[in-house]
Design a protein around this motif. Structure first.
Motif, PDB file in Angstrom:
ATOM      1  N   ARG A 217     -18.871 -10.909  -9.130  1.00 25.42           N
ATOM      2  CA  ARG A 217     -17.853 -10.795 -10.183  1.00 25.42           C
ATOM      3  C   ARG A 217     -18.379 -11.342 -11.512  1.00 25.42           C
ATOM      4  O   ARG A 217     -18.010 -10.881 -12.576  1.00 25.42           O
TER       5      ARG A 217
ATOM      6  N   TYR B 246     -17.815  -8.952 -14.558  1.00 23.02           N
ATOM      7  CA  TYR B 246     -17.020  -9.307 -15.736  1.00 23.02           C
ATOM      8  C   TYR B 246     -17.883  -9.688 -16.931  1.00 23.02           C
ATOM      9  O   TYR B 246     -17.471  -9.514 -18.079  1.00 23.02           O
TER      10      TYR B 246
ATOM     11  N   TYR C 107     -13.822   1.069  -8.879  1.00 23.14           N
ATOM     12  CA  TYR C 107     -12.930   0.858  -7.741  1.00 23.14           C
ATOM     13  C   TYR C 107     -12.780   2.119  -6.887  1.00 23.14           C
ATOM     14  O   TYR C 107     -12.598   2.041  -5.682  1.00 23.14           O
TER      15      TYR C 107
ATOM     16  N   LYS D 288     -17.738  -4.158  -2.881  1.00 21.97           N
ATOM     17  CA  LYS D 288     -16.423  -4.775  -3.102  1.00 21.97           C
ATOM     18  C   LYS D 288     -15.436  -4.626  -1.931  1.00 21.97           C
ATOM     19  O   LYS D 288     -14.858  -5.624  -1.510  1.00 21.97           O
TER      20      LYS D 288
ATOM     21  N   TYR E 130     -10.245 -15.651  -3.592  1.00 29.38           N
ATOM     22  CA  TYR E 130      -9.835 -15.148  -4.902  1.00 29.38           C
ATOM     23  C   TYR E 130     -10.230 -16.117  -6.017  1.00 29.38           C
ATOM     24  O   TYR E 130     -10.496 -15.720  -7.144  1.00 29.38           O
TER      25      TYR E 130
ATOM     26  N   ILE F 293     -13.793 -15.329  -6.945  1.00 25.18           N
ATOM     27  CA  ILE F 293     -13.797 -14.179  -7.855  1.00 25.18           C
ATOM     28  C   ILE F 293     -13.581 -14.652  -9.286  1.00 25.18           C
ATOM     29  O   ILE F 293     -14.306 -14.291 -10.214  1.00 25.18           O
TER      30      ILE F 293
ATOM     31  N   TRP G 198      -1.486  -2.676 -11.062  1.00 29.40           N
ATOM     32  CA  TRP G 198      -2.731  -2.756 -11.839  1.00 29.40           C
ATOM     33  C   TRP G 198      -2.637  -1.971 -13.143  1.00 29.40           C
ATOM     34  O   TRP G 198      -3.306  -2.305 -14.121  1.00 29.40           O
TER      35      TRP G 198
ATOM     36  N   GLU H  45      -3.992  -4.558 -15.660  1.00 25.31           N
ATOM     37  CA  GLU H  45      -5.350  -4.332 -16.180  1.00 25.31           C
ATOM     38  C   GLU H  45      -5.359  -3.979 -17.665  1.00 25.31           C
ATOM     39  O   GLU H  45      -6.418  -3.774 -18.244  1.00 25.31           O
TER      40      GLU H  45
ATOM     41  N   GLU I   6       0.001 -11.913 -10.110  1.00 19.94           N
ATOM     42  CA  GLU I   6      -1.233 -11.469  -9.452  1.00 19.94           C
ATOM     43  C   GLU I   6      -1.432 -12.228  -8.140  1.00 19.94           C
ATOM     44  O   GLU I   6      -1.815 -11.645  -7.118  1.00 19.94           O
TER      45      GLU I   6
ATOM     46  N   SER J  29      -2.151  -9.741  -5.311  1.00 22.22           N
ATOM     47  CA  SER J  29      -3.528  -9.295  -5.070  1.00 22.22           C
ATOM     48  C   SER J  29      -4.185  -9.915  -3.827  1.00 22.22           C
ATOM     49  O   SER J  29      -4.608  -9.180  -2.924  1.00 22.22           O
TER      50      SER J  29
ATOM     51  N   PHE K 142      -8.394  -0.462  -2.902  1.00 18.11           N
ATOM     52  CA  PHE K 142      -9.068  -0.417  -4.195  1.00 18.11           C
ATOM     53  C   PHE K 142      -8.854   0.921  -4.920  1.00 18.11           C
ATOM     54  O   PHE K 142      -9.011   0.991  -6.135  1.00 18.11           O
TER      55      PHE K 142
ATOM     56  N   ALA L 289      -6.297   0.102  -7.232  1.00 18.57           N
ATOM     57  CA  ALA L 289      -6.813  -0.551  -8.438  1.00 18.57           C
ATOM     58  C   ALA L 289      -7.433   0.488  -9.369  1.00 18.57           C
ATOM     59  O   ALA L 289      -7.310   0.409 -10.594  1.00 18.57           O
TER      60      ALA L 289
ATOM     61  N   ASN M  25      -6.278   1.185 -13.063  1.00 23.51           N
ATOM     62  CA  ASN M  25      -7.161   1.014 -14.213  1.00 23.51           C
ATOM     63  C   ASN M  25      -7.141   2.243 -15.096  1.00 23.51           C
ATOM     64  O   ASN M  25      -7.114   2.160 -16.327  1.00 23.51           O
TER      65      ASN M  25
END
Ligand code: GLN
Length: 524
Positions: free
Chosen positions: A41, A45, A83, A140, A166, A169, A328, A332, A441, A445, A469, A472, A476
């Motif tokens: 992650r 990110y 995802y 993932k 989590y 992450i 999401w 997101e 979340e 999540s 996912f 997700a 997104n």
């Protein structure tokens, strides 16, 4: 001391003994997965924090000089596909590689993706994006499924385990923008490069390089501490049905062929200007493809043979998928519409000191890190008193929360309308939004991850994680499309419509809690 005893439980079901409490009361293997995912992650990110800035930065500043609309669609497509590829990623793990090998190979591909991005050039840029998408699809869903395999089906620590995971992450997500962002953008680092005789315009690529280093560290860690996973995530036993095995291989080859074919076709069409590839065309084609993929995937899934209990649980997974997609699509927007709100309309000063608008991006991770232990403890505390809400109730709370976050922004959004140029609202509005979004979340999540591993039949857990996912991914993509209305739709109404959608989904779910619980067949 870590133990890998599994004598009292089915071999393929858990990797460590259920009484293993070596990592904060959880199996030692959780620390392996915690740190691997933390680094993965970090790379994701860290790179994502730079992506849109790099694409829109002028060529003279080392960027790609793309227009915001085009950069936005590439960004939305990339984050959605990262995802989306969980679907084949989960399937490949279930059929061929097993969870553990998938995580490793996925990590290697991701690392090469970031290495490619670290090299200047448009070809290496697109190659890098494709590799990160492919690698993440393999890593993932399967690392998440592996977490689930550390626990027996009725282990009360499972939800708490996912909350701890989590945190890993978000630890990665919190540090990454600070490290990669500093390398890419800080003036002092550019001066440092110049002193070394290196062109400072290339600083972006140092940021991408740091993402590659992070993934490398994650891989080293995964290999060195892999023994703590016991036999969790081992490759699947060879399929006794030779015809079935051949069919799976044929499907794999066909799938790879289709992906290579589509990528090749897009490259040729783009390079020859045969078709105008613009933001609107891409959005439309991908939108239609999503509908086809989703309906087709669920259709194919239900056409398989399931016991009645399994079939009921699959229905629940589909319901969770829909809720996740709605969730999401609102949540997101942190990287898009909320980011723009921070940049354009928020007074970004703290105690009189100005700070970059992108700092808001770290708030969510910071809140997750602070609150995840509270939630992990809360669920155990409630369950010891038989008061723990069921997963559908937690989901409904999460949906309501993400919607309420957007309601908070409605009053400041009204004050902006007609205000003089340069008027900005207090940063506390966004702080509150991110706090509420984080609480939402944490209700949805980690709980979703955990519930999917409980509901999914063992032999298809990777694929079911893929379905999670996919939610997700759809989210997104939809969130990106909503955010693209930022400049054309009045903001208070945009935010209210996000609230209305999430709120309605929450209400419907609350009403459906009882039938859903019946379908879950004893699983909470
Ligand atoms: N922030 C979480 C992660 O990076 C959840 C992302 C998602 O599932 N959309 O894993």
């Amino acid at each position: 001391m870590p133990t890998t005893e599994t004598t009292s439980v089915p071999a393929n079901q858990v990797g460590t003994a259920t009484d293993d409490t070596a990592f904060f009361g959880h199996p030692r293997g959780l620390s392996t997965l915690f740190f691997t995912e933390m680094w993965e992650r970090f790379s994701y990110y860290g790179m994502r924090a730079l992506l849109i800035l790099f694409m829109t930065a002028p060529v003279a500043a080392g960027g790609l000089g793309f227009e915001a609309r085009d950069a936005g669609v590439i960004y939305a497509t990339y984050t959605a596909f990262v995802y989306l590829l969980s679907l084949p990623g989960g399937w490949i793990a279930d059929k061929f590689l097993g969870l553990r090998r998938s995580v490793f190979i996925g990590g290697v591909i991701i690392m090469f993706g970031h290495i490619s991005l670290a090299l200047p050039g448009i070809a290496t840029f697109y190659l890098g994006l494709v590799l990160v998408v492919l690698g993440t699809g393999l890593l993932k869903p399967n690392i998440s499924a592996l977490v689930g395999q550390l626990y027996l089906p009725d282990d009360a620590r499972r939800d708490a385990g996912f909350s701890i995971y989590y945190m890993g992450i978000n630890l990665g997500a919190f540090i990454a923008p600070l490290v990669c962002g500093t390398l890419a953008q800080a003036e002092w680092f550019k001066a440092f490069l110049m002193n070394l005789g290196i062109d400072p315009k290339g600083s972006w690529h140092w940021g991408f390089g740091a993402a590659a280093v992070g993934m490398f560290l994650g891989l080293v860690q995964f290999v060195l501490t892999g023994k703590f996973l016991g036999n969790a995530g081992a490759p699947p036993a060879p399929n006794p049905d030779a015809e079935e095995a051949r069919k799976a291989k044929r499907q794999l080859i066909l799938g790879i062929g289709a992906v290579v074919g589509i990528l090749g076709l897009v490259a040729i069409l783009g390079a020859t200007n045969a078709v105008e590839i613009n933001a609107d065309n891409i959005s439309f084609v991908i939108g239609v493809a999503y509908v086809i993929v989703t309906v087709g995937y669920f259709g194919a899934l239900f056409a398989q043979e399931w016991t009645p209990v399994e079939r009921n649980r699959l229905i629940v997974i589909v319901v969770l998928f829909v809720c996740a997609a709605v969730f999401w699509s609102a949540f997101e927007q942190a990287g898009s519409s909320l980011n723009l709100f921070a940049d354009r309309y928020t007074n970004n000063t703290l105690f009189g000191m100005a700070f970059p608008s992108s700092y808001f991006q770290s708030l969510n991770s910071l809140f997750v890190i602070s609150l995840a232990p509270v939630f992990a403890w809360l669920w155990v505390w409630l369950s010891q008193r038989s008061l723990e809400p069921s997963s559908p109730v937690k989901f409904a709370i999460g949906l309501l929360g993400v919607g309420l976050g957007f309601v908070i922004l409605v009053p400041p959004a009204f004050t902006i309308i007609g205000a003089p140029e340069g008027f900005r609202v207090s940063p506390m509005w966004l702080v509150m939004v991110y706090l509420i979004h984080t609480i939402a979340e944490l209700c949805l999540s980690p709980v979703g991850l955990s519930t999917v591993t409980k509901l999914a039949p063992e032999r298809v857990v990777g694929q079911m994680m893929g379905v999670w996912f996919l939610g997700a991914s759809v989210g997104n993509f939809a969130g990106g499309q909503i955010a693209s209305l930022f400049e054309t739709f009045p903001l208070p109404w945009l935010f209210l419509s996000v609230f209305a959608t999430a709120g309605l989904a929450s209400l419907v779910l609350f009403l459906l809690v009882r039938p859903i619980r019946n379908l879950m067949g004893g699983i909470k």
